[in-house]
Scaffold this motif. Structure first.
Motif, PDB file in Angstrom:
ATOM      1  N   ALA A   1       0.819  -1.222   0.000  1.00  0.00           N
ATOM      2  CA  ALA A   1       0.000   0.000   0.000  1.00  0.00           C
ATOM      3  C   ALA A   1       0.845   1.262   0.000  1.00  0.00           C
ATOM      4  CB  ALA A   1      -0.911   0.002   1.220  1.00  0.00           C
ATOM      5  N   THR A   2       2.152   1.115  -0.217  1.00  0.00           N
ATOM      6  CA  THR A   2       3.017   2.291  -0.083  1.00  0.00           C
ATOM      7  C   THR A   2       3.775   2.627  -1.365  1.00  0.00           C
ATOM      8  OG1 THR A   2       5.113   1.231   0.555  1.00  0.00           O
ATOM      9  CG2 THR A   2       3.466   1.548   2.300  1.00  0.00           C
ATOM     10  N   GLY A   3       4.175   3.873  -1.442  1.00  0.00           N
ATOM     11  CA  GLY A   3       5.052   4.318  -2.524  1.00  0.00           C
ATOM     12  C   GLY A   3       6.481   4.361  -2.022  1.00  0.00           C
TER      13      GLY A   3
ATOM     14  N   ALA B   1      -3.434  -4.687  -5.303  1.00  0.00           N
ATOM     15  CA  ALA B   1      -2.974  -5.375  -4.091  1.00  0.00           C
ATOM     16  C   ALA B   1      -4.032  -6.397  -3.717  1.00  0.00           C
ATOM     17  CB  ALA B   1      -2.775  -4.372  -2.953  1.00  0.00           C
ATOM     18  N   LEU B   2      -3.606  -7.656  -3.528  1.00  0.00           N
ATOM     19  CA  LEU B   2      -4.546  -8.714  -3.147  1.00  0.00           C
ATOM     20  C   LEU B   2      -4.277  -9.095  -1.689  1.00  0.00           C
ATOM     21  CD1 LEU B   2      -4.479 -11.070  -6.287  1.00  0.00           C
ATOM     22  CD2 LEU B   2      -5.800  -8.989  -5.924  1.00  0.00           C
ATOM     23  N   LEU B   3      -5.263  -8.885  -0.834  1.00  0.00           N
ATOM     24  CA  LEU B   3      -5.097  -9.161   0.601  1.00  0.00           C
ATOM     25  C   LEU B   3      -5.894 -10.398   0.970  1.00  0.00           C
ATOM     26  CD1 LEU B   3      -5.585  -5.530   2.019  1.00  0.00           C
ATOM     27  CD2 LEU B   3      -3.499  -6.584   1.157  1.00  0.00           C
ATOM     28  N   ASP B   4      -5.184 -11.510   1.128  1.00  0.00           N
ATOM     29  CA  ASP B   4      -5.827 -12.790   1.412  1.00  0.00           C
ATOM     30  C   ASP B   4      -5.374 -13.288   2.790  1.00  0.00           C
ATOM     31  OD1 ASP B   4      -6.739 -15.372   1.537  1.00  0.00           O
ATOM     32  OD2 ASP B   4      -6.202 -15.870  -0.528  1.00  0.00           O
ATOM     33  N   PRO B   5      -6.258 -13.244   3.800  1.00  0.00           N
ATOM     34  CA  PRO B   5      -5.825 -13.650   5.147  1.00  0.00           C
ATOM     35  C   PRO B   5      -5.352 -15.103   5.214  1.00  0.00           C
ATOM     36  CG  PRO B   5      -8.222 -13.372   5.058  1.00  0.00           C
ATOM     37  CD  PRO B   5      -7.674 -12.848   3.767  1.00  0.00           C
TER      38      PRO B   5
ATOM     39  N   ASP C   1       6.567  -9.861  15.312  1.00  0.00           N
ATOM     40  CA  ASP C   1       7.511  -8.875  14.742  1.00  0.00           C
ATOM     41  C   ASP C   1       6.822  -7.992  13.702  1.00  0.00           C
ATOM     42  OD1 ASP C   1       9.425 -10.076  16.262  1.00  0.00           O
ATOM     43  OD2 ASP C   1      10.585 -10.911  14.593  1.00  0.00           O
ATOM     44  N   THR C   2       6.148  -8.645  12.744  1.00  0.00           N
ATOM     45  CA  THR C   2       5.558  -7.880  11.645  1.00  0.00           C
ATOM     46  C   THR C   2       4.387  -7.021  12.145  1.00  0.00           C
ATOM     47  OG1 THR C   2       4.281  -9.836  11.041  1.00  0.00           O
ATOM     48  CG2 THR C   2       6.295  -9.438   9.795  1.00  0.00           C
ATOM     49  N   GLY C   3       3.641  -7.561  13.113  1.00  0.00           N
ATOM     50  CA  GLY C   3       2.536  -6.779  13.682  1.00  0.00           C
ATOM     51  C   GLY C   3       3.042  -5.514  14.358  1.00  0.00           C
ATOM     52  N   MET C   4       4.203  -5.617  14.991  1.00  0.00           N
ATOM     53  CA  MET C   4       4.769  -4.430  15.646  1.00  0.00           C
ATOM     54  C   MET C   4       5.252  -3.414  14.618  1.00  0.00           C
ATOM     55  SD  MET C   4       4.323  -4.325  18.800  1.00  0.00           S
ATOM     56  CE  MET C   4       5.285  -2.820  19.010  1.00  0.00           C
ATOM     57  N   ASP C   5       5.631  -3.893  13.437  1.00  0.00           N
ATOM     58  CA  ASP C   5       5.991  -2.956  12.359  1.00  0.00           C
ATOM     59  C   ASP C   5       4.744  -2.157  11.966  1.00  0.00           C
ATOM     60  OD1 ASP C   5       7.560  -1.719  10.426  1.00  0.00           O
ATOM     61  OD2 ASP C   5       7.202  -3.273   8.921  1.00  0.00           O
ATOM     62  N   ALA C   6       3.622  -2.880  11.815  1.00  0.00           N
ATOM     63  CA  ALA C   6       2.372  -2.193  11.444  1.00  0.00           C
ATOM     64  C   ALA C   6       1.962  -1.194  12.524  1.00  0.00           C
ATOM     65  CB  ALA C   6       1.261  -3.225  11.234  1.00  0.00           C
ATOM     66  N   LEU C   7       2.102  -1.603  13.804  1.00  0.00           N
ATOM     67  CA  LEU C   7       1.731  -0.682  14.882  1.00  0.00           C
ATOM     68  C   LEU C   7       2.634   0.565  14.865  1.00  0.00           C
ATOM     69  CD1 LEU C   7      -0.065  -0.079  17.332  1.00  0.00           C
ATOM     70  CD2 LEU C   7       1.593  -1.275  18.771  1.00  0.00           C
TER      71      LEU C   7
ATOM     72  N   ALA D   1      -5.287  -3.934   8.992  1.00  0.00           N
ATOM     73  CA  ALA D   1      -4.593  -2.884   9.750  1.00  0.00           C
ATOM     74  C   ALA D   1      -3.260  -2.531   9.109  1.00  0.00           C
ATOM     75  CB  ALA D   1      -4.375  -3.346  11.194  1.00  0.00           C
ATOM     76  N   SER D   2      -2.530  -3.565   8.702  1.00  0.00           N
ATOM     77  CA  SER D   2      -1.228  -3.341   8.074  1.00  0.00           C
ATOM     78  C   SER D   2      -1.383  -2.526   6.786  1.00  0.00           C
ATOM     79  CB  SER D   2      -0.602  -4.707   7.786  1.00  0.00           C
ATOM     80  OG  SER D   2       0.398  -4.609   6.833  1.00  0.00           O
ATOM     81  N   ASN D   3      -2.436  -2.846   6.029  1.00  0.00           N
ATOM     82  CA  ASN D   3      -2.720  -2.144   4.777  1.00  0.00           C
ATOM     83  C   ASN D   3      -3.103  -0.681   5.048  1.00  0.00           C
ATOM     84  OD1 ASN D   3      -5.123  -1.680   2.456  1.00  0.00           O
ATOM     85  ND2 ASN D   3      -3.229  -2.609   1.737  1.00  0.00           N
TER      86      ASN D   3
END
Ligand SMILES: [Fe+2]
Length: 392
Positions: free
Chosen positions: A154-156, A181-185, A198-204, A254-256
């Motif tokens: 979702a970023t440039g 962007a395809l978001l498939d849980p 780890d990755t969740g903390m990046d999103a936060l 949330a990450s998106n």
């Protein structure tokens, strides 16, 4: 949040992918997506781990069903050096590919974006580091995250390692945003608890930093705050009971949202101080942010306590009746509590970093000064040192 607080005199940009498809099993629609975007030959860019756990299978099936030929570059590594982009872009050019599908974590998606751009630009990837250096859109980009954290789809933004200078370098351009962007849980369910944490903390970190950034916009504020709320609600379950699809779905969303928020509103000092932990000690990016975020929040909270109080509310903290600064402190405590719940630590000694290394960390962080511009509080050498000291 009162809409009266928005600055109407300022022109606020908002950047997002052209299309976002979110839903269980949506990765299987990738063939139709390529067709719809006019693609005829696809290069899949990923890493060996994604191939090993079989996450590319749904993509390959989808392409096969539509009769679209594809090749695969699966040599992406964490903290990817810029030369990987050059290597894969050569393959894309020589193979006459018109579409790049990036599937994986942040490293794979960032490399995919770089490959799509360098396939149509001359020179080396490192020549284009910085703001708006790309001249054209490059190959069609379809990005499919398998982690919920970087929001790279979702970023440039694209981040690479300059091996010669041993530092991270970033590309910023709206042209890096994907066509789709395809978001498939379902693709995130196999993530082990440690990677989820780890990755969740990046999103936060993306959400919190963009929410207090001096460059925040009306769009970014709305997205950041909802991302914080979703993460507070879902991250512990995603880490402790990863088969719960609702928690995976919320974290991916949330990450998106946080990715779109920071690509419009900017990041801050947590990322600036986390990057040296990656380049110097190879601590994963999200974990590095888990280490730095609470300390940077505590440093920043006096600069915009009302924003921090809103973060506390989004994280379910009872702030009624509290003085503003105490309410702001509740946001820091909520983040610390979450970090502890998911089994991480914000103390550098827990990662084998000795306090004698502080001068080295400060020196490396000073190279990341671009992150200090949107930070709500100014940082110099003294302030950076004091924040690292808080992590001991
Ligand atoms: Fe990040």
């Amino acid at each position: 949040m009162s809409s009266r607080s928005y600055n109407m005199e300022r022109v606020s940009p908002f950047f997002a992918p052209n299309r976002i498809l979110l839903g269980k099993g949506v990765a299987g629609q990738v063939g139709q997506e390529v067709r719809m975007l006019g693609g005829k030959k696809v290069l899949i860019v990923t890493d060996p781990g994604v191939v090993k756990v079989g996450l590319t299978a749904a993509i390959e099936e989808g392409l096969k069903a539509e009769g679209i030929p594809w090749g695969i570059y699966a040599d992406v590594v964490p903290e990817p050096p810029a030369r990987i982009i050059d290597e894969a872009a050569k393959i894309a050019r020589e193979g006459n590919y018109d579409t790049v599908i990036g599937i994986g974590g942040g490293s794979s998606l960032d490399v995919a974006k770089g490959v799509a751009m360098m396939a149509t630009h001359t020179g080396k990837a490192l020549d284009y580091v910085g703001q708006n250096m790309f001249k054209e859109r490059g190959l069609t980009k379809i990005l499919i995250p398998t982690t919920a954290g970087t929001g790279s789809e979702a970023t440039g933004v694209c981040v690479v390692t300059d091996e010669e200078e041993n530092t991270k370098k970033s590309y910023y351009s709206h042209l890096l945003l994907p066509e789709s962007a395809l978001l498939d849980p379902l693709l995130t369910v196999s993530m082990p608890p440690s990677v989820t944490a780890d990755t969740g903390m990046d999103a936060l970190s993306h959400a919190v930093e963009s929410f207090v950034s001096v460059n925040r916009t009306p769009h970014s504020e709305i997205l950041s705050l909802e991302a914080i709320r979703l993460i507070a609600e879902s991250m512990a379950v995603a880490c402790l009971k990863g088969s719960e699809l609702w928690a995976r779905y919320n974290m991916l969303l949330a990450s998106n949202l946080a990715g779109m928020a920071f690509t419009s509103g900017g990041l801050g000092a947590s990322h600036g101080l986390a990057y040296p932990l990656g380049t110097e000690y190879h601590i994963p990016h999200g974990k590095s942010n888990a280490i730095m975020l609470p300390h940077v929040m505590r440093f920043n909270r006096v600069a915009c306590p009302e924003q921090f109080a809103k973060i506390a509310v989004a994280m379910g903290q009872p702030i009624e009746g509290l003085p503003l600064y105490d309410a702001a402190e509740m946001a820091c405590e909520a983040v610390e509590q979450l970090i502890e719940t998911i089994g991480l630590s914000s103390r550098l000694p827990d990662y084998g970093v000795p306090d004698t290394d502080i001068p080295r960390l400060v020196e490396c962080a000073l190279k990341q000064s671009r992150f200090f511009v949107p930070n709500p509080r100014n940082l110099g050498e003294k302030e950076i040192r004091s924040i690292y000291e808080m992590a001991f």
